[in-house]
Scaffold this motif. Structure first.
Motif, short mmCIF file in Angstrom:
data_model
loop_
_atom_site.label_atom_id
_atom_site.label_comp_id
_atom_site.label_asym_id
_atom_site.label_seq_id
_atom_site.Cartn_x
_atom_site.Cartn_y
_atom_site.Cartn_z
N LYS A 16 0.82 -1.21 0.00
CA LYS A 16 0.00 0.00 0.00
C LYS A 16 0.84 1.24 0.00
O LYS A 16 0.58 2.22 -0.70
N MET A 19 2.27 1.75 -3.27
CA MET A 19 1.26 2.26 -4.19
C MET A 19 1.04 3.75 -4.00
O MET A 19 0.95 4.52 -4.96
N ARG A 22 3.78 5.59 -5.41
CA ARG A 22 3.60 5.73 -6.88
C ARG A 22 2.59 6.83 -7.18
O ARG A 22 2.75 7.63 -8.09
N ARG A 23 1.56 6.85 -6.27
CA ARG A 23 0.51 7.85 -6.52
C ARG A 23 1.06 9.26 -6.37
O ARG A 23 0.80 10.14 -7.19
N ARG A 26 3.11 10.10 -9.20
CA ARG A 26 2.27 10.45 -10.37
C ARG A 26 1.68 11.85 -10.23
O ARG A 26 1.69 12.64 -11.17
N ALA A 29 4.31 14.35 -10.84
CA ALA A 29 4.60 14.47 -12.27
C ALA A 29 3.50 15.27 -12.96
O ALA A 29 3.75 16.13 -13.81
#
Lengths: 833, 180
Positions: A16, A19, A22-23, A26, A29
């Motif tokens: 989690k 994740m 990564r979120r 993102r 970005a």
């Protein structure tokens, strides 16, 4: 916590966390990308702003320039301009506006003022101030139509005011005022109106009827004089067709009216004549000046006609035409009469002259001689008169034709001067020729015309000159290769011509004066003939004269110039060879028959003779001919009818035979009639053998051979052959002339000599002998000439008075014989020629 | 295709299936843009097709249902983001009628490169016919939006959908409602 059971939980948690990492990555970005985009957008926005600001500046400059242009334009307009906004505040005004209303402010000072206030300031300038204020109020109250007013000011100026509402889209934003000073224009308009009134007054007072019609002839307006002219009132005419009411229904007139209509529609004006019917039915002739008239757009809407009554003139014209026709008819009759006279009178007079000459040979008594002299004088006079009348009528009617041939003008003048010398009354008068040596060429001329011109002038000079000299001068005025203009002067030392007569002497039947006529005789035609003949050769004759001193006639003649003829050529004899089998002579006059027979015998041509048309037709029926010589005036059937009958007999032997008319009259009319009747050619009597030969050659009935021939004409033994051959060479025309003159005059001179002897007037006797001495020599009577020289000598003692009668008798004996010989030789020459 | 469609789509998927599915989508689909979408950017339409297909595969939900749901989801987002289009309007039909005349022109002002579907709209009292035309063939998305719109105005109406051509690039929606 149970680590074992925790393990998947931890694993799950780690997953989690990963994740979420990564979120976050993102999201970051995405944020970076968004920030990047925003920066790009900001940059683009900045650039766009900058461009906008530049564009704005450019536009501002453009607007400012255009505003400037506009205000310069408005300031320079030849009209006052004022612009107010929707609240009546003045936004713009030009100098002309301030000038027209005499406002002592500058355009900038007046901007922002209220329109109503300014109107109140200037209303006193107007004739009707309250009307001006009303107009302004009406405009400012929001009336949105364009309005125009013409206002008069107290100082007589007239101004044209236009109020133009200004809109931006649908929105009313103010008024544009346009004020023009039209005082000058109004003054000119008034002047035009005055002038139009003036000319209308003039036209209506002149005898000119004005009528206005539309394009379909419907009457729009009829002026007073037109109504008077036609008998209608204007009310009766308006709305009616002018063509139906007025135009006379004659094809010629209606056709002419169509032509006029077409012209009017093309915008042309024109003048024409036509006939109109008045209300009372009378017809009048009018001269119409028609012109189209136009509406404001330049379209032809009708025409206006100015009518002038020419009925009287037309009637007069008709009378004149009638009179002219009558005059022409009598002129025709006169011509016919002259032609007849030529035939009917000339022949009997010729007989009288001839017979009179023969009478001198019958040894008349002194009394009879006197009568003969009078007959001779009278008949010569009558002959001259008739010849003169015929000549002048021929020349004046234009029927006179020149028959030209190559001529040595100097030889011709010398011969004429010699002839004129015979008529001298006094020996003291000398005749001579002064020649311009540069004239070394021949000319083409009608010898008869040259003879007539100079003989008339010289005979006059001789008649009126009692002492001194008569000189003929000739000078070359100008020449080219083809043409020569020669000046001739005939100068005498005679009685002269009175000043007041100098112009009229060239008119027919006009002599110096009655006294002259009584004293000198003559027909008074001579100079008229000379003047006409000179004109035939492109010349003009003038006279200069002093009474008691002399007269000088001066004239020029235009000739075609030719190389001088080689005299040896003229010695060539022409031989003619016949190609004709047989020809027919139709002629009632036996002398003419004999003349023609002689010529044809010489040419070895066979012929038949008919005395009139009926005989001729009989011969024509059975014999084929190569040519017919046809007299015109004959008894029983004349030449015209004979010709027409021959031509209309289509199956006849001689249907197409060449027919040559022989007429006594040189009138062109007769010639034309002959050709019209079907004759092929025309010869005027008298004609020479050569002229006849030309006709035969024309129809290819004669061939010409020439051969060098130096043998001169043989005058025979009766006359002095060698003297005559030396004197005349081969100029047989001149021989003929001299012989004829001799025969006509000499008998009288001989009887004069006889009288003077009887009266013992030795002085005159000697002079006469002297005068006629050369005459005998010239006809080859050398012996008599020598006797005359002896008789001449009585006055100076060379010859004794006692011998004179014997010598004279001898001369008279020789004369009787010699005269016959001269006549014979003359006949021979005539036949030869 | 406008970035807001992508960001809202991921939002919709997260709401519906949880971020795990979103994470899977972004990990497993090979997206040229890298998948970090922002509402103000523009991305290729093929990425949306890739995302939709993958979502359907992962969630076992059919693509048309997903599109319909997405339409239903996005309508309140518009309502919130662009209240100006809704101001003064109380009626779904009135609102839908303004689509071509007012809403799409404003979209083009902000995003001149936006590629919008074309609608031909005929209003007949209580019937509204909307003919949809788009090469993207996203008729179900439009159906979701129409229903979303009716929900916003608290209305009910019968909405029928009829493909005018086989590939779904031309679709007719007929909205009927009882008299007011």
């Amino acid at each position: 916590m149970d680590p074992k059971s925790d393990l998947p939980l931890q694993e799950d948690l780690r997953e989690k966390i990963k994740m979420l990492e990564r979120r976050i990555t993102r999201e970051r970005a995405a944020r970076k990308e968004a920030e990047g985009l925003l920066e790009t957008k900001s940059e683009a926005l900045f650039q766009a702003n900058k461009q906008l600001s530049n564009l704005n500046k450019t536009l501002e400059r453009k607007v400012s320039r255009r505003t400037e242009t506009m205000s310069t334009l408005i300031n320079n307009l030849h009209a006052g301009v004022l612009l107010n906004d929707e609240n009546g505040k003045i936004i713009l005004v030009n100098k002309d506006f301030l000038k027209i209303f005499r406002i002592p402010l500058t355009p900038t000072e007046i901007i922002g003022l209220d329109q109503r206030d300014s109107a109140n300031m200037v209303k006193h300038l107007f004739n009707d101030p309250s009307r001006f204020i009303d107009i302004i109020d009406n405009c400012l109250s929001g009336n949105t139509d364009v309005m125009s007013y013409e206002l008069v000011m107290k100082d007589d100026r007239v101004v044209d005011c236009d109020f133009i509402p200004v809109r931006a889209g649908d929105e009313f934003v103010g008024h544009l005022w346009q004020i023009r000073d039209v005082t000058d224009a109004r003054t000119i308009q008034k002047k035009i109106a005055d002038s139009e009134g003036k000319y209308r007054g003039i036209i209506e007072n002149m005898e000119l009827g004005l009528l206005e019609v539309d394009n379909n002839h419907i009457i729009q307006r009829a002026y007073e004089w037109f109504c008077d002219m036609t008998g209608y009132t204007e009310e009766e005419l308006i709305g009616k067709s002018a063509v139906e009411i007025f135009l006379v229904k004659e094809k010629k007139l209606t056709k002419a009216m169509d032509v006029q209509d077409a012209k009017r529609l093309r915008g042309e004006q024109s003048i024409y004549e036509t006939k109109l019917i008045k209300k009372n039915g009378d017809e009048i002739w009018v001269l119409i000046s028609g012109a189209p008239f136009y509406d404001n757009e330049g379209v032809i809407v009708g025409s206006i006609g100015i009518h002038y009554d020419i009925t009287d003139r037309k009637n007069l014209e008709y009378e004149l035409k009638k009179a002219k026709n009558q005059a022409e008819m009598s002129r025709e009759a006169e011509k016919q009469f002259l032609a007849n006279m030529s035939h009917e009178i000339r022949n009997p007079i010729n007989a009288i002259v001839g017979m009179t000459n023969l009478m001198y040979d019958t040894q008349p008594s002194t009394k009879q001689l006197e009568h003969l002299d009078r007959i001779k004088y009278a008949s010569d006079m009558l002959m001259g008169l008739i010849s003169g009348i015929l000549d002048i009528s021929k020349i004046e009617s234009g029927n006179f034709e020149l028959v030209e041939k190559q001529l040595d003008i100097r030889e011709a003048l010398e011969a004429i001067i010699e002839i004129a010398g015979f008529n001298k009354q006094v020996d003291d008068v000398q005749l001579r020729l002064e020649w311009d040596k540069t004239i070394d060429f021949d000319i083409m001329a009608d010898p008869t015309v040259i003879n007539q011109i100079f003989l008339n002038l010289l005979n006059n000079a001789v008649k009126f000159t009692h002492e001194g000299e008569i000189v003929v001068r000739c000078r070359l005025l100008a020449d080219s290769e083809e043409e020569a203009n020669l000046l001739f002067i005939v100068k005498d030392t005679g009685i002269g011509i009175p000043q007041e007569k100098r112009k009229s002497i060239f008119e027919s039947f006009n002599q110096g004066d009655k006294e002259t006529k009584l004293k000198y005789g003559g027909t008074g035609l001579g100079l008229a003939i000379v003047k006409n003949l000179v004109a035939k050769y492109g010349g003009k004759i003038v006279v200069d004269s002093e009474e008691g001193v002399g007269s000088t006639f001066q004239f020029n003649l235009h000739f075609q110039r030719l190389k001088k003829r080689d005299k040896s050529d003229s010695k060539k004899t022409i031989f003619l060879g016949s190609k004709a089998d047989r020809i027919l002579i139709v002629e009632d006059n036996q002398i003419n028959q004999a003349y023609l027979s002689g010529i044809l015998d010489n040419w070895n041509i066979q012929y038949d003779v008919a005395n009139h048309g009926v005989e001729a037709l009989k011969l024509l029926e059975f014999n084929p001919y190569d040519l017919v010589l046809m007299d015109i005036r004959m008894p029983i059937m004349d030449g015209y009818e004979t010709t027409i009958r021959t031509r209309s007999n289509h199956s006849g032997l001689n249907h197409t035979v060449p027919i040559v008319a022989l007429t006594a009259s040189a009138l062109v009319d007769e010639k034309e009639r002959a050709l019209a009747a079907g004759m092929n050619f025309h010869l005027t009597k008298p004609f020479t053998p050569d002229q006849l030969a030309q006709v035969f050659k024309k129809f290819e009935l004669l061939e010409e051979f020439t051969e060098q021939d130096n043998a001169p004409f043989d005058f025979g033994d009766a006359l002095d052959n060698s003297y005559l051959q030396d004197f005349y060479g081969d100029d047989l025309d001149r021989v003929k002339l001299m012989f004829t003159i001799f025969l006509n005059n000499i008998a009288k001179e001989m009887s004069t000599l006889q009288e003077q002897l009887e009266e013992d007037d030795w002085l005159k006797f000697s002079r006469t002998a002297h005068k006629i001495k050369p005459n005998f020599a010239m006809v080859g009577l050398t012996e008599i000439s020598e006797l005359m020289q002896m008789l001449e000598g009585v006055n100076n003692g060379h010859t004794s008075l006692d011998d004179a009668p014997k010598v004279l008798i001898k001369a008279q004996q020789l004369f009787v014989e010699g005269r016959k010989n001269v006549q014979n030789v003359l006949a021979k020459i005539e036949k030869y020629l | 295709m406008k970035g807001i469609v992508f960001t809202e789509y991921l939002e919709f998927i997260e709401n519906k299936f949880g971020y795990e599915i979103v994470d899977k989508l972004l990990n497993e689909v090979d997206l040229p843009s890298g998948g970090h979408y922002t509402a103000v950017g523009s991305y290729d339409f093929s990425e949306m097709v890739q995302l939709l297909m993958k979502t359907s595969q992962l969630s076992k939900a059919p693509a048309d249902k997903l599109l319909y749901g997405f339409g239903l989801h996005i309508m309140p987002v518009f309502r919130k983001g662009y209240p100006i289009f809704f101001d003064g309007l109380t009626d779904a039909f009135d609102f839908l009628e303004t689509l071509e005349d007012k809403i799409h022109p404003r979209v083009l002002v902000l995003y001149p490169d936006a590629e919008l579907p074309r609608f031909e709209i005929t209003r007949n009292n209580n019937e509204l016919i909307m003919d949809y035309k788009s090469s993207r063939a996203m008729g179900d998305f439009a159906l979701g939006l129409i229903h979303g719109c009716l929900e916003i105005f608290g209305e009910t109406a019968n909405v029928s959908k009829e493909n005018l051509v086989e590939d779904g690039s031309k679709v007719r929606f007929t909205l009927t409602r009882g008299p007011a």
